[in-house]
Motif scaffolding. Structure first.
Motif, mmCIF file in Angstrom:
data_model
loop_
_atom_site.group_PDB
_atom_site.id
_atom_site.type_symbol
_atom_site.label_atom_id
_atom_site.label_comp_id
_atom_site.label_asym_id
_atom_site.label_seq_id
_atom_site.Cartn_x
_atom_site.Cartn_y
_atom_site.Cartn_z
ATOM 1 N N LYS A 1 26.994 46.737 23.606
ATOM 2 C CA LYS A 1 26.423 46.410 22.289
ATOM 3 C C LYS A 1 25.829 47.656 21.638
ATOM 4 O O LYS A 1 25.995 47.879 20.439
ATOM 5 C CB LYS A 1 25.367 45.306 22.429
ATOM 6 N N LEU A 2 25.157 48.493 22.433
ATOM 7 C CA LEU A 2 24.598 49.725 21.876
ATOM 8 C C LEU A 2 25.698 50.646 21.362
ATOM 9 O O LEU A 2 25.570 51.250 20.292
ATOM 10 C CB LEU A 2 23.750 50.461 22.921
ATOM 11 N N ALA A 3 26.795 50.752 22.104
ATOM 12 C CA ALA A 3 27.916 51.575 21.651
ATOM 13 C C ALA A 3 28.492 51.017 20.350
ATOM 14 O O ALA A 3 28.823 51.771 19.420
ATOM 15 C CB ALA A 3 28.988 51.642 22.735
ATOM 16 N N GLU A 4 28.610 49.698 20.279
ATOM 17 C CA GLU A 4 29.105 49.049 19.062
ATOM 18 C C GLU A 4 28.169 49.318 17.884
ATOM 19 O O GLU A 4 28.619 49.649 16.778
ATOM 20 C CB GLU A 4 29.219 47.541 19.317
ATOM 21 N N LEU A 5 26.879 49.207 18.112
ATOM 22 C CA LEU A 5 25.896 49.460 17.051
ATOM 23 C C LEU A 5 25.926 50.922 16.617
ATOM 24 O O LEU A 5 25.844 51.220 15.420
ATOM 25 C CB LEU A 5 24.492 49.068 17.525
ATOM 26 N N ASP A 6 26.051 51.838 17.578
ATOM 27 C CA ASP A 6 26.141 53.265 17.238
ATOM 28 C C ASP A 6 27.351 53.521 16.343
ATOM 29 O O ASP A 6 27.268 54.279 15.370
ATOM 30 C CB ASP A 6 26.227 54.124 18.500
ATOM 31 N N HIS A 7 28.472 52.895 16.676
ATOM 32 C CA HIS A 7 29.684 53.047 15.874
ATOM 33 C C HIS A 7 29.459 52.507 14.450
ATOM 34 O O HIS A 7 29.851 53.149 13.467
ATOM 35 C CB HIS A 7 30.861 52.327 16.548
ATOM 36 N N CYS A 8 28.826 51.352 14.336
ATOM 37 C CA CYS A 8 28.537 50.774 13.019
ATOM 38 C C CYS A 8 27.609 51.679 12.212
ATOM 39 O O CYS A 8 27.819 51.876 11.011
ATOM 40 C CB CYS A 8 27.904 49.390 13.169
ATOM 41 N N ILE A 9 26.611 52.229 12.879
ATOM 42 C CA ILE A 9 25.668 53.130 12.196
ATOM 43 C C ILE A 9 26.400 54.369 11.693
ATOM 44 O O ILE A 9 26.186 54.810 10.559
ATOM 45 C CB ILE A 9 24.495 53.487 13.133
ATOM 46 N N GLU A 10 27.284 54.935 12.517
ATOM 47 C CA GLU A 10 28.065 56.104 12.095
ATOM 48 C C GLU A 10 28.917 55.772 10.883
ATOM 49 O O GLU A 10 28.987 56.556 9.925
ATOM 50 C CB GLU A 10 28.943 56.594 13.248
#
Length: 149
Positions: free
Chosen positions: A89-98
């Protein structure tokens, strides 16, 4: 407790409870007369599911947390499978933030270009004999100062 009472305590609908039951997230226990029956542990499972859902986790992503609680752990995130869901989930959120930062930069650059173009048109209009300002969406024959209505 019965389904209506559990739904009220959890702040969800009985339909949602039945859905969770159909997915295997909530146990399906019945009394002798066929009524669904729940206990405080079920309420604890529901609170875990709802908290994760509020954070944007899908129902399938909550499964390791529910299974961890059912296995007797004090918290739903104390098992390796739950920790892995957090990592994903953190990786997914990081991708969305980018992605959002990239879009924000593009919109900011477009705004800066538009403001410069507008300022240039305004400066040109301030010069005696310069053209009147015109909106990019206004046809030339209806621009301010034109002779046509």
């Amino acid at each position: 407790m019965r389904i209506g009472e559990l739904a009220q305590q959890a702040g969800i609908t009985t339909r949602t409870l039945r859905h969770y039951e159909s997915l295997g997230l909530l146990p399906a226990r019945r009394t002798g007369n066929g009524y669904r029956t729940y206990d405080e542990e079920d309420l604890r499972l529901l609170r875990q599911i709802r908290t994760l859902a509020d954070f944007g986790f899908g129902l399938e992503e909550t499964r390791p947390f529910v299974e961890c609680l059912r296995a007797g752990h004090p918290a739903g995130d104390s098992c390796p499978a739950s920790l892995e869901v957090y990592r994903r989930k953190l990786a997914e959120l990081d991708h969305c933030i980018e992605d959002l930062q990239r879009v924000r930069a593009e919109v900011g650059a477009q705004l800066a270009r538009a403001e410069l173009a507008r300022a240039a048109l305004q400066a040109e209009a301030d010069i005696p004999g310069g053209p009147p300002p015109r909106c990019a969406f206004t046809p030339p024959d209806t621009a301010p100062g034109s002779s046509k209505p």
